[in-house]
Structures are given as C-alpha cells and as structure tokens.
Write an enzyme that holds these catalytic residues in place. Structure first.
Site, PDB file in Angstrom:
ATOM      1  N   LYS A 175      52.617  91.987  66.584  1.00  0.00           N
ATOM      2  CA  LYS A 175      53.838  92.567  66.596  1.00  0.00           C
ATOM      3  C   LYS A 175      54.596  92.026  65.378  1.00  0.00           C
ATOM      4  O   LYS A 175      54.435  90.887  65.065  1.00  0.00           O
ATOM      5  CB  LYS A 175      54.634  92.158  67.704  1.00  0.00           C
ATOM      6  CG  LYS A 175      54.159  92.636  69.015  1.00  0.00           C
ATOM      7  CD  LYS A 175      54.934  92.149  70.364  1.00  0.00           C
ATOM      8  CE  LYS A 175      54.742  90.621  70.456  1.00  0.00           C
ATOM      9  NZ  LYS A 175      55.206  90.109  71.855  1.00  0.00           N
ATOM     10  N   THR A 207      67.897  90.320  71.469  1.00  0.00           N
ATOM     11  CA  THR A 207      66.642  90.682  71.764  1.00  0.00           C
ATOM     12  C   THR A 207      65.910  89.662  72.602  1.00  0.00           C
ATOM     13  O   THR A 207      64.683  89.398  72.556  1.00  0.00           O
ATOM     14  CB  THR A 207      65.798  90.475  70.348  1.00  0.00           C
ATOM     15  OG1 THR A 207      66.284  89.367  69.684  1.00  0.00           O
ATOM     16  CG2 THR A 207      66.384  91.313  69.198  1.00  0.00           C
ATOM     17  N   GLY A 209      63.726  88.412  75.401  1.00  0.00           N
ATOM     18  CA  GLY A 209      62.832  88.962  76.337  1.00  0.00           C
ATOM     19  C   GLY A 209      62.275  90.323  75.904  1.00  0.00           C
ATOM     20  O   GLY A 209      61.800  91.032  76.729  1.00  0.00           O
ATOM     21  N   THR A 210      62.218  90.553  74.599  1.00  0.00           N
ATOM     22  CA  THR A 210      61.589  91.766  73.920  1.00  0.00           C
ATOM     23  C   THR A 210      60.188  91.622  74.182  1.00  0.00           C
ATOM     24  O   THR A 210      59.390  92.593  74.592  1.00  0.00           O
ATOM     25  CB  THR A 210      62.013  91.941  72.614  1.00  0.00           C
ATOM     26  OG1 THR A 210      61.972  90.563  71.847  1.00  0.00           O
ATOM     27  CG2 THR A 210      63.478  92.444  72.237  1.00  0.00           C
ATOM     28  N   GLY A 211      59.383  90.450  73.871  1.00  0.00           N
ATOM     29  CA  GLY A 211      57.962  90.442  74.292  1.00  0.00           C
ATOM     30  C   GLY A 211      57.622  90.628  75.506  1.00  0.00           C
ATOM     31  O   GLY A 211      56.795  91.213  75.628  1.00  0.00           O
ATOM     32  N   CYS A 212      58.360  90.012  76.415  1.00  0.00           N
ATOM     33  CA  CYS A 212      58.162  90.345  77.843  1.00  0.00           C
ATOM     34  C   CYS A 212      58.121  91.540  78.294  1.00  0.00           C
ATOM     35  O   CYS A 212      57.231  92.265  78.989  1.00  0.00           O
ATOM     36  CB  CYS A 212      59.050  89.456  78.726  1.00  0.00           C
ATOM     37  SG  CYS A 212      59.201  87.791  78.296  1.00  0.00           S
TER      38      CYS A 212
HETATM   39  O1  PXL Z   1      60.185  85.462  75.737  1.00  0.00           O
HETATM   40  C1  PXL Z   1      59.290  84.567  76.040  1.00  0.00           C
HETATM   41  C2  PXL Z   1      59.728  84.065  77.439  1.00  0.00           C
HETATM   42  C3  PXL Z   1      58.598  84.118  78.441  1.00  0.00           C
HETATM   43  N1  PXL Z   1      58.892  83.734  79.691  1.00  0.00           N
HETATM   44  C4  PXL Z   1      60.132  82.860  80.169  1.00  0.00           C
HETATM   45  C5  PXL Z   1      61.199  82.988  79.075  1.00  0.00           C
HETATM   46  C6  PXL Z   1      60.774  83.243  77.778  1.00  0.00           C
HETATM   47  C7  PXL Z   1      61.893  83.079  76.740  1.00  0.00           C
HETATM   48  O2  PXL Z   1      62.911  82.503  76.919  1.00  0.00           O
HETATM   49  O3  PXL Z   1      62.177  82.166  79.518  1.00  0.00           O
HETATM   50  C8  PXL Z   1      60.272  82.369  81.351  1.00  0.00           C
END
Ligand code: PXL
Length: 267
Positions: A175, A207, A209-212
């Site tokens: 990414k 942004t 949580g964008t990766g999740c």
């Molecule tokens: O975005 C990565 C991430 C993954 N999982 C949890 C998170 C975070 C970012 O804060 O809290 C539980």
C-alpha cells in the site's frame, strides 16, 4: 441461499474503527457472514490506544476451533497477532483446517505508535504465516521490516513484493499511503502481473482503521468467490468511499465510514 463466511483473527478496538469491529462491519457490508477470534482487547478511542490486554493462547485457539469444528469459513484475515507464540498457534490451526483465501494484514504499530506486534514476532510471521498466505497487504514501513530493505522508489516496492512472494505469499499488495507521491500508488503483484493501482490522495485526519478495513474488504470478496485481482480492486473502491465520506466522530483520528460504499451504490 448460500451463505459466504469470513473470519477475522485480530484484536478488538473498543472505539469501533479498527480491528475486529472494522472487519465485521466490512464483512457485513460486502455480503459475507462475519466471525471472529479475538487475539487481544485494546482500550482505545480516536485519541489513541490506552491499554492492550492479550488473550492467552488457549483462548485464541479455542475460538478458532469453535469455528473450525462447526461453521468453517470461506476466507479469513489476520490482523493484530501481537506475539510470535500467537502467530505460531494461529498458523498451525489454519494449516490444520486446510483453510484457503488467507489474507494477512501484517499489523505492527497503531497510528499513535502503540506496539501491536512484538519485535520477536516478525520471524514467526515470515516463517510460519506468510507461507500460508493468499495475499499479504503491508504498508511501506511494514514491508520494510519484513524484507529488511529500505523502500523509497516504486522499483523498491516491486523488489519488496517479489521478496514477499519468495517467502511464500501467493499475492502481495504494497500500500502506497505512506509514500510521499502525489497520488496513492498501491502495487499489486500475483506472480505474473505487477500492476500499479493509482487513486487520488484524500486529505483527511480520519484514517483510523484503513488497513483493517481494506484487508477485510479483500477477505469478504474472496469469501463470496471473487478472483484475487477483482477482490483487491473492489476493496480499493470500498476504502476510497469509506475515507472520502468521513463521519467525523471523536476528537482525534476518526474512523472511516463503513456504510459509504453501499450508500453510494443506492443513489
Ligand atoms: O490498524 C491497525 C490496528 C489493528 N488492530 C487493532 C488496532 C489497530 C490500530 O489501532 O487497534 C486492534
């Protein structure tokens, strides 16, 4: 009616923007039945991570087995795994159930700098989990840690993607959000095609949580039977809508809008 199932093995974000909360919302929006095995509980809001409480190995394995021995799954993603011990146990269970469509988001640190993966865990990620992976979705800093390369040019990204394929991943998305290109260039590589997926850079603070969300969208699409390339392209549209249509809650880095992609489709 056939139900498509998707599992997330990841941490909980009490603020609802990242982690399993983001994953389950995304699964639901994209037509997959969502299930979860929680690896750690974080106390968190838009201002940051205030505490991390890991679930013990037995508790994690029991959640995965509860799903594996009854419901099964069509696709799964991993997010925050926290330790090498967890990675080894999770990899072993994935292998045991013979699951396919494995999306690995190699989460390492939260936006505010909180550590979501211990340093010793990188080796387990490379040796145990990456060889089982259908697609891995690192950002540039994560790809640098995994490949031990400095990534500056687009060519470096291609090299890094090849390196991750050599470790056993069947496809890679690096990414480009962390690069300083004017547009965001995500690099997709599946062993034959290497494609630059370009989208406009959206200026926003929100942004979290964008990766999740992006990796969850790929997982849901694989669960419903899309090809890898189509799953990645749809996930890009999903995350673009989720960032553009910000919901503006909380005083810090707010969550993305998990409704946005479908709401646009309704107009
Ligand atoms: O975005 C990565 C991430 C993954 N999982 C949890 C998170 C975070 C970012 O804060 O809290 C539980």
């Amino acid at each position: 009616m056939t139900i498509s199932k998707a599992l997330t093995i990841a941490g909980s974000d009490s603020g609802g923007g990242a982690g399993i909360q983001a994953d389950l919302k995304t699964f639901q929006e994209l037509g997959a039945y969502g299930m979860s095995a929680i690896t750690a509980v974080t106390a968190q809001n838009t201002l940051g991570v205030h505490g991390v409480y890991p679930v013990n190995i037995e508790g994690i394995v029991q959640q995965i087995d509860a799903i594996g021995d009854d419901l099964g799954t069509d696709a799964l993603k991993t997010g925050m795994l926290f330790s090498g011990e967890v990675i080894e146990a999770v990899s072993e269970r994935i292998h045991h159930y013979g699951w396919d469509n494995i999306v690995v988001d190699p989460v390492m640190i939260a936006k505010g700098g909180a550590k979501l993966l211990q340093d010793e865990a990188v080796r387990a990620l490379k040796e145990k989990l990456i060889p089982l992976t259908s697609v891995i979705t690192p950002n540039i800093p994560e790809a640098e840690v995994l490949t031990e390369m400095k990534i500056t040019s687009l060519n470096d990204r291609k090299e890094a993607a090849k390196h991750l394929m050599d470790m056993g991943a069947k496809a890679v998305v690096i990414k480009g959000g962390h690069a300083d290109d004017k547009e965001v260039i995500d690099l997709f590589f599946d062993g034959t095609t290497c494609e630059e997926l370009v989208s406009p850079r959206i200026e926003t603070l929100h942004t979290h949580g964008t990766g999740c969300t992006f990796s969850a969208a790929i997982t849901a699409q694989l669960a419903i039977g899309m090809t890898m390339r189509d799953a990645v392209l749809t996930a890009k549209e999903f995350i673009r809508a989720a960032i553009e249509d910000e919901i503006g809650i909380g005083a810090g880095h707010g969550p993305t809008n998990h409704w946005a992609y479908n709401k646009r489709g309704e107009k």
